[in-house]
Design a protein around this motif. Structure first.
Motif, PDB file in Angstrom:
ATOM      1  N   GLY A 286      50.483  36.365 140.695  1.00  0.00           N
ATOM      2  CA  GLY A 286      51.001  37.479 139.892  1.00  0.00           C
ATOM      3  C   GLY A 286      51.940  38.405 140.625  1.00  0.00           C
ATOM      4  O   GLY A 286      52.369  39.418 140.070  1.00  0.00           O
ATOM      5  N   ARG A 287      52.291  38.082 141.869  1.00  0.00           N
ATOM      6  CA  ARG A 287      53.121  38.989 142.675  1.00  0.00           C
ATOM      7  C   ARG A 287      54.474  39.308 142.044  1.00  0.00           C
ATOM      8  O   ARG A 287      54.931  40.436 142.076  1.00  0.00           O
ATOM      9  N   ASN A 288      55.114  38.291 141.514  1.00  0.00           N
ATOM     10  CA  ASN A 288      56.408  38.511 140.856  1.00  0.00           C
ATOM     11  C   ASN A 288      56.149  38.752 139.369  1.00  0.00           C
ATOM     12  O   ASN A 288      55.900  37.827 138.610  1.00  0.00           O
ATOM     13  N   LYS A 289      56.207  40.029 138.966  1.00  0.00           N
ATOM     14  CA  LYS A 289      55.841  40.376 137.583  1.00  0.00           C
ATOM     15  C   LYS A 289      56.789  39.759 136.563  1.00  0.00           C
ATOM     16  O   LYS A 289      56.398  39.473 135.441  1.00  0.00           O
ATOM     17  N   GLN A 290      58.063  39.577 136.960  1.00  0.00           N
ATOM     18  CA  GLN A 290      59.039  39.003 136.038  1.00  0.00           C
ATOM     19  C   GLN A 290      58.805  37.494 135.845  1.00  0.00           C
ATOM     20  O   GLN A 290      59.186  36.926 134.840  1.00  0.00           O
ATOM     21  N   ASN A 291      58.175  36.875 136.841  1.00  0.00           N
ATOM     22  CA  ASN A 291      57.962  35.424 136.754  1.00  0.00           C
ATOM     23  C   ASN A 291      56.607  35.046 137.346  1.00  0.00           C
ATOM     24  O   ASN A 291      56.535  34.414 138.402  1.00  0.00           O
ATOM     25  N   PRO A 292      55.495  35.429 136.665  1.00  0.00           N
ATOM     26  CA  PRO A 292      54.171  35.045 137.188  1.00  0.00           C
ATOM     27  C   PRO A 292      54.032  33.529 137.197  1.00  0.00           C
ATOM     28  O   PRO A 292      54.560  32.845 136.315  1.00  0.00           O
ATOM     29  N   LEU A 293      53.337  33.004 138.202  1.00  0.00           N
ATOM     30  CA  LEU A 293      53.237  31.559 138.391  1.00  0.00           C
ATOM     31  C   LEU A 293      52.043  30.997 137.626  1.00  0.00           C
ATOM     32  O   LEU A 293      51.019  31.665 137.467  1.00  0.00           O
ATOM     33  N   ASN A 294      52.174  29.769 137.200  1.00  0.00           N
ATOM     34  CA  ASN A 294      51.122  29.111 136.424  1.00  0.00           C
ATOM     35  C   ASN A 294      49.975  28.676 137.345  1.00  0.00           C
ATOM     36  O   ASN A 294      50.202  28.012 138.358  1.00  0.00           O
ATOM     37  N   ASP A 295      48.742  29.071 136.990  1.00  0.00           N
ATOM     38  CA  ASP A 295      47.615  28.785 137.880  1.00  0.00           C
ATOM     39  C   ASP A 295      47.283  27.299 137.945  1.00  0.00           C
ATOM     40  O   ASP A 295      46.921  26.778 138.996  1.00  0.00           O
ATOM     41  N   ASP A 296      47.427  26.593 136.829  1.00  0.00           N
ATOM     42  CA  ASP A 296      47.126  25.158 136.856  1.00  0.00           C
ATOM     43  C   ASP A 296      48.156  24.380 137.678  1.00  0.00           C
ATOM     44  O   ASP A 296      47.815  23.382 138.318  1.00  0.00           O
ATOM     45  N   ASP A 297      49.421  24.820 137.654  1.00  0.00           N
ATOM     46  CA  ASP A 297      50.443  24.179 138.498  1.00  0.00           C
ATOM     47  C   ASP A 297      50.036  24.260 139.967  1.00  0.00           C
ATOM     48  O   ASP A 297      50.173  23.294 140.724  1.00  0.00           O
ATOM     49  N   PHE A 298      49.535  25.430 140.356  1.00  0.00           N
ATOM     50  CA  PHE A 298      49.110  25.601 141.753  1.00  0.00           C
ATOM     51  C   PHE A 298      47.922  24.702 142.076  1.00  0.00           C
ATOM     52  O   PHE A 298      47.875  24.074 143.134  1.00  0.00           O
ATOM     53  N   LEU A 299      46.964  24.624 141.146  1.00  0.00           N
ATOM     54  CA  LEU A 299      45.773  23.810 141.388  1.00  0.00           C
ATOM     55  C   LEU A 299      46.137  22.329 141.533  1.00  0.00           C
ATOM     56  O   LEU A 299      45.616  21.635 142.410  1.00  0.00           O
ATOM     57  N   VAL A 300      47.042  21.848 140.681  1.00  0.00           N
ATOM     58  CA  VAL A 300      47.493  20.451 140.773  1.00  0.00           C
ATOM     59  C   VAL A 300      48.147  20.211 142.127  1.00  0.00           C
ATOM     60  O   VAL A 300      47.864  19.221 142.812  1.00  0.00           O
ATOM     61  N   ALA A 301      49.039  21.123 142.520  1.00  0.00           N
ATOM     62  CA  ALA A 301      49.765  20.953 143.782  1.00  0.00           C
ATOM     63  C   ALA A 301      48.801  20.948 144.964  1.00  0.00           C
ATOM     64  O   ALA A 301      48.932  20.132 145.893  1.00  0.00           O
ATOM     65  N   HIS A 302      47.811  21.838 144.932  1.00  0.00           N
ATOM     66  CA  HIS A 302      46.855  21.877 146.032  1.00  0.00           C
ATOM     67  C   HIS A 302      46.023  20.604 146.073  1.00  0.00           C
ATOM     68  O   HIS A 302      45.714  20.084 147.148  1.00  0.00           O
ATOM     69  N   ALA A 389      44.661  29.736 151.880  1.00  0.00           N
ATOM     70  CA  ALA A 389      45.761  29.653 152.851  1.00  0.00           C
ATOM     71  C   ALA A 389      47.053  29.182 152.197  1.00  0.00           C
ATOM     72  O   ALA A 389      48.153  29.603 152.575  1.00  0.00           O
ATOM     73  N   ALA A 390      46.938  28.305 151.199  1.00  0.00           N
ATOM     74  CA  ALA A 390      48.131  27.720 150.579  1.00  0.00           C
ATOM     75  C   ALA A 390      48.814  28.674 149.598  1.00  0.00           C
ATOM     76  O   ALA A 390      50.015  28.549 149.339  1.00  0.00           O
ATOM     77  N   ALA A 391      48.064  29.642 149.068  1.00  0.00           N
ATOM     78  CA  ALA A 391      48.573  30.457 147.950  1.00  0.00           C
ATOM     79  C   ALA A 391      49.837  31.223 148.308  1.00  0.00           C
ATOM     80  O   ALA A 391      50.805  31.243 147.537  1.00  0.00           O
ATOM     81  N   VAL A 392      49.866  31.860 149.472  1.00  0.00           N
ATOM     82  CA  VAL A 392      51.047  32.664 149.840  1.00  0.00           C
ATOM     83  C   VAL A 392      52.273  31.779 150.026  1.00  0.00           C
ATOM     84  O   VAL A 392      53.391  32.149 149.660  1.00  0.00           O
ATOM     85  N   HIS A 393      52.082  30.584 150.576  1.00  0.00           N
ATOM     86  CA  HIS A 393      53.218  29.680 150.788  1.00  0.00           C
ATOM     87  C   HIS A 393      53.712  29.120 149.458  1.00  0.00           C
ATOM     88  O   HIS A 393      54.908  28.882 149.290  1.00  0.00           O
ATOM     89  N   TRP A 394      52.791  28.911 148.520  1.00  0.00           N
ATOM     90  CA  TRP A 394      53.171  28.493 147.170  1.00  0.00           C
ATOM     91  C   TRP A 394      54.054  29.568 146.534  1.00  0.00           C
ATOM     92  O   TRP A 394      55.095  29.278 145.940  1.00  0.00           O
ATOM     93  N   TYR A 395      53.639  30.833 146.695  1.00  0.00           N
ATOM     94  CA  TYR A 395      54.454  31.956 146.184  1.00  0.00           C
ATOM     95  C   TYR A 395      55.829  31.962 146.851  1.00  0.00           C
ATOM     96  O   TYR A 395      56.856  32.098 146.186  1.00  0.00           O
ATOM     97  N   ASN A 396      55.853  31.792 148.170  1.00  0.00           N
ATOM     98  CA  ASN A 396      57.124  31.858 148.913  1.00  0.00           C
ATOM     99  C   ASN A 396      58.099  30.765 148.478  1.00  0.00           C
ATOM    100  O   ASN A 396      59.309  30.988 148.455  1.00  0.00           O
ATOM    101  N   THR A 397      57.577  29.584 148.144  1.00  0.00           N
ATOM    102  CA  THR A 397      58.480  28.511 147.713  1.00  0.00           C
ATOM    103  C   THR A 397      59.129  28.830 146.371  1.00  0.00           C
ATOM    104  O   THR A 397      60.204  28.317 146.070  1.00  0.00           O
ATOM    105  N   HIS A 398      58.484  29.671 145.571  1.00  0.00           N
ATOM    106  CA  HIS A 398      59.073  30.068 144.281  1.00  0.00           C
ATOM    107  C   HIS A 398      59.943  31.313 144.406  1.00  0.00           C
ATOM    108  O   HIS A 398      60.788  31.561 143.540  1.00  0.00           O
ATOM    109  N   ASN A 399      59.710  32.106 145.449  1.00  0.00           N
ATOM    110  CA  ASN A 399      60.405  33.397 145.590  1.00  0.00           C
ATOM    111  C   ASN A 399      60.981  33.551 146.998  1.00  0.00           C
ATOM    112  O   ASN A 399      60.563  34.431 147.760  1.00  0.00           O
ATOM    113  N   PRO A 400      61.940  32.699 147.365  1.00  0.00           N
ATOM    114  CA  PRO A 400      62.425  32.725 148.752  1.00  0.00           C
ATOM    115  C   PRO A 400      63.428  33.834 149.050  1.00  0.00           C
ATOM    116  O   PRO A 400      63.554  34.256 150.199  1.00  0.00           O
TER     117      PRO A 400
END
Length: 712
Positions: A286-302, A389-400
């Motif tokens: 939820g860090r980027n309010k304009q573009n919150p990330l999908n939780d299931d996308d993150f779970l699949v990737a992890h 541990a993966a969550a912050v890097h997942w965010y960074n890949t979407h918001n570089p």
């Protein structure tokens, strides 16, 4: 089961908390609009069934540690409950009532100490549904409805929804964004409703939500499995995401281990780790309010990074997690584990320590077989720590962009990957930040190779978007486990292109790009009337060319977000020689060519220009000299910017005296040569370059252009 109860009844002498296994507030504008319409349209004399409210009474051993609530429970006989089902609606009611209380304070004639809504005093409304202060000092504020204290939503609810003062730092998450949006929604709608209908109708709304909307209240008994109830009940309403279900499941599993395998303090610690992990995950999502990330996308990737990837069906990841890996059967099922007597020794009572130590010294470190759960607590711990541990890097890949966690080069290349379409490589990019053995230089090397692979394989050579995806999903896990290096992955990328995208002619050592697949694709686009203009890699390619000029000359003039944003009747890529060349200037410049050749001039690469400001499509038909310079209307207002003060690509085109077939060919060759240099590919000769531009008809056998022959 009980008879239907109104909110007024439900809140009488009860305190509600959202337990840690629950998700946060998940309602979005769609659900809020439905709720608002239901309340507004409900006749004042009618009751409306709102749904089931499942509650679990909180044990004294738990609420004894609640500092702010204990006085109401001990002194006034309130009863504490965890909300198992009905949280979304209950939260919505509370925010609605808070928004009404704030509206009342904005009405000029209302004074703080004596505000009323009809016969209801504001003080009584707040005490009944929102917050009670402990007399006589009024230091402790007790919320009738809240979250467990360690949940970020608790702080947000207190300070941003209920407006308690002196908040300090508040962690915002995927869920707090929904709380904020709900409050804004009700604040705006109530204000408009008040201005339209007056205070009497606001009172009617208040009565309806507290007295006319009815719940079926169900108290879950102690012997009922509350976690299983939670999973089943939440299949209604706004469905739980898989990430939310998984959190509930993992917390539930911690309760199943016997004392020998997981002691009470260890159980508590593991539960805390699960909560901390999900707190971090939802913060990052939820860090980027304009573009919150999908939780299931993150779970699949992890799952791809952490477990062995399979490609059976789209939902095989969650079936693996919830039906194969994290199940109660895997805790009840025991497996034989060999442990040393030294390990056993560490588990004995303190008073037996000396005797056992003598045995150890005498017998040595012997091994014995014990029974342990198939799924160990350590496996759960490792998994949730990995998610965290993966969550912050997942965010960074979407918001570089402008991200302080990344070097400028990492930011640049991840931004490129997002612009070109990162497809299935995001898990691999995320994993590159999880290994301590991979430094920034190696990451950049990897990102460059991935970007090149995507451009050549998917944008030029038109491979299906799933081409080799299982291989690189597996590579992400192997990379995480240090079974593959950066160079190993780069070699895989190259090997998958070498198979069909590069060739070496006989009697040559040079490697050339096989552009046949791209050529066939473009043939189809030209037949459809678009040519390169219909190529889905065009904007990325032209933007990269433009950014190369920015690196050489400075001053960025094209914003990617505006460049790719579609506007009705506006264009951001212009056909310099227009698609409707009605002006005489164009007829003169392209005299002597067939209609089919004219169509190619219009759609070939050299004729397409990225604009720093999108223009009305009608202006495309201007003559070249008019395009080069700004155009004004009768009121001397600029209606189009000239190439000479536009993007670097526009300025470059403005240096041509006129725009004709030779200029299109020359610029096209320049762009193809940029492509060769930028993506490290090589066309075999000049003929190949003109062929991929579809302008081979301009060049005679002697190498002269057709226009040169015509002029003679």
């Amino acid at each position: 089961m009980h008879e239907l109860e109104s909110l007024k009844n439900i809140f009488k002498d009860r305190i509600f908390k959202i337990p840690d296994y629950q998700r946060g507030y998940a309602w979005t504008e769609r659900q809020l609009k439905d709720f608002w319409e239901d309340v507004v349209n409900l006749p004042p004399d009618r009751f409306h069934y709102t749904g089931l409210l499942s509650l679990k009474k909180v044990d004294k051993s738990v609420w004894n540690n609640w500092n702010d609530e204990r006085w109401l429970l001990e002194d006034r006989g309130y009863k504490p409950f965890h909300v198992v089902d009905g949280q979304q609606r209950l939260t919505t009611f509370v925010i609605f009532i808070q928004a009404i209380s704030e509206l009342l304070k904005t009405i000029p004639e209302n004074k703080d100490e004596e505000i009323y809504l009809g016969s209801f005093s504001l003080k009584a409304i707040k005490e009944e549904y929102l917050v009670v202060q402990r007399p006589p000092q009024f230091i402790i504020s007790t919320y009738k409805f809240s979250y467990e204290v360690d949940n970020p939503s608790f702080q947000f609810l207190k300070y941003r929804i209920f407006n308690e003062l002196n908040s300090g730092t508040i962690q915002e998450t995927f869920y707090t964004l929904n709380l904020e949006n709900a409050k804004r929604f009700f604040t705006e709608n109530l204000k408009n409703y008040y201005e339209k209908y007056g205070i009497i109708e606001i009172e009617t709304l208040f009565k309806k939500i507290t007295q006319n909307l009815m719940f079926n209240v169900y108290e879950i008994s102690d012997d009922f499995d509350v976690f299983v109830a939670f999973e089943t009940m939440n299949n209604r309403g706004k469905k739980l995401s898989n990430l939310e279900l998984l959190k509930n499941r993992l917390i539930y599993l911690t309760t199943l281990y016997d004392e020998k395998e997981l002691k009470k303090d260890e159980r508590f610690c593991l539960r805390e780790k699960i909560n901390d992990s999900w707190k971090e995950v939802y913060y990052q999502l939820g860090r980027n309010k304009q573009n919150p990330l999908n939780d299931d996308d993150f779970l699949v990737a992890h799952w791809i990074m952490y477990f062995q990837y399979t490609r059976e069906k789209g939902d095989d990841y969650i079936r693996f997690l919830l039906e194969q890996k994290f199940t109660s059967q895997n805790i009840y099922a025991k497996t034989e584990v060999i442990v040393s007597t030294l390990q056993e020794f560490q588990e004995v009572r303190e008073e037996e320590k000396e005797n056992d130590q003598e045995d150890i010294e005498e017998n040595g470190n012997e091994e014995k077989v014990v029974l342990r759960s198939k799924l160990s607590p350590k496996e759960i711990e490792d998994y949730v720590n990995s998610l965290k541990a993966a969550a912050v890097h997942w965010y960074n890949t979407h918001n570089p962009v402008n991200n302080p966690d990344l070097t400028s080069a990492e930011s640049l290349w991840i931004d490129r990957l997002n612009r070109i379409g990162i497809i299935y490589f995001r898990p691999l990019v995320t994993v590159s930040f999880l290994s301590k053995d991979v430094d920034s230089k190696q990451r950049i090397k990897l990102f460059k190779a991935i970007e090149r692979f995507i451009f050549i394989t998917f944008r030029l050579s038109r491979a299906f978007s799933s081409y080799r995806n299982s291989e690189f999903y597996k590579a992400a896990r192997q990379f995480r486990n240090n079974e593959l290096s950066v160079d190993d992955i780069i070699n895989k990328l190259q090997a998958n292109m070498d198979r069909w995208l590069f060739y070496t002619p006989e009697n040559s050592s040079e490697i050339y790009f096989n552009y046949g697949h791209f050529q066939k694709y473009l043939e189809k686009q030209f037949k459809n009337g678009g040519g390169y203009y219909y190529w889905n890699g065009l904007k990325y390619f032209l933007y990269e060319y433009e950014m190369e000029k920015v690196r050489q000359r400075g001053s960025q003039k094209i914003d990617w977000k505006l460049f790719v944003k579609g506007e009705k009747d506006k264009i951001s890529i212009e056909h310099i020689f227009p698609q409707t060349p009605d002006n005489q200037c164009w007829k003169d410049s392209f005299k002597g060519y067939k209609k089919s050749e004219i169509n190619i001039f219009q759609g070939t690469l050299g004729n397409l220009l990225p604009l720093s400001q999108s223009i009305n499509s009608s202006l495309q038909n201007d003559c070249f000299l008019d395009k080069k310079n700004p155009r004004y209307n009768e009121r001397k207002e600029k209606i189009r910017q000239g190439y000479s003060d536009g993007s670097h690509s526009e300025i470059e085109v403005s240096t041509y005296e006129d725009w004709h077939p030779d200029a299109i060919l020359e610029r096209g060759i320049n762009l193809i040569e940029f492509m060769e240099k930028r993506w490290n590919i090589k066309f075999e000769n000049d003929h190949a370059k003109t062929e991929i531009l579809f302008l081979e008809f301009m060049v005679s056998d002697e190498g002269e252009t057709e226009t040169e022959n015509t002029n003679e």
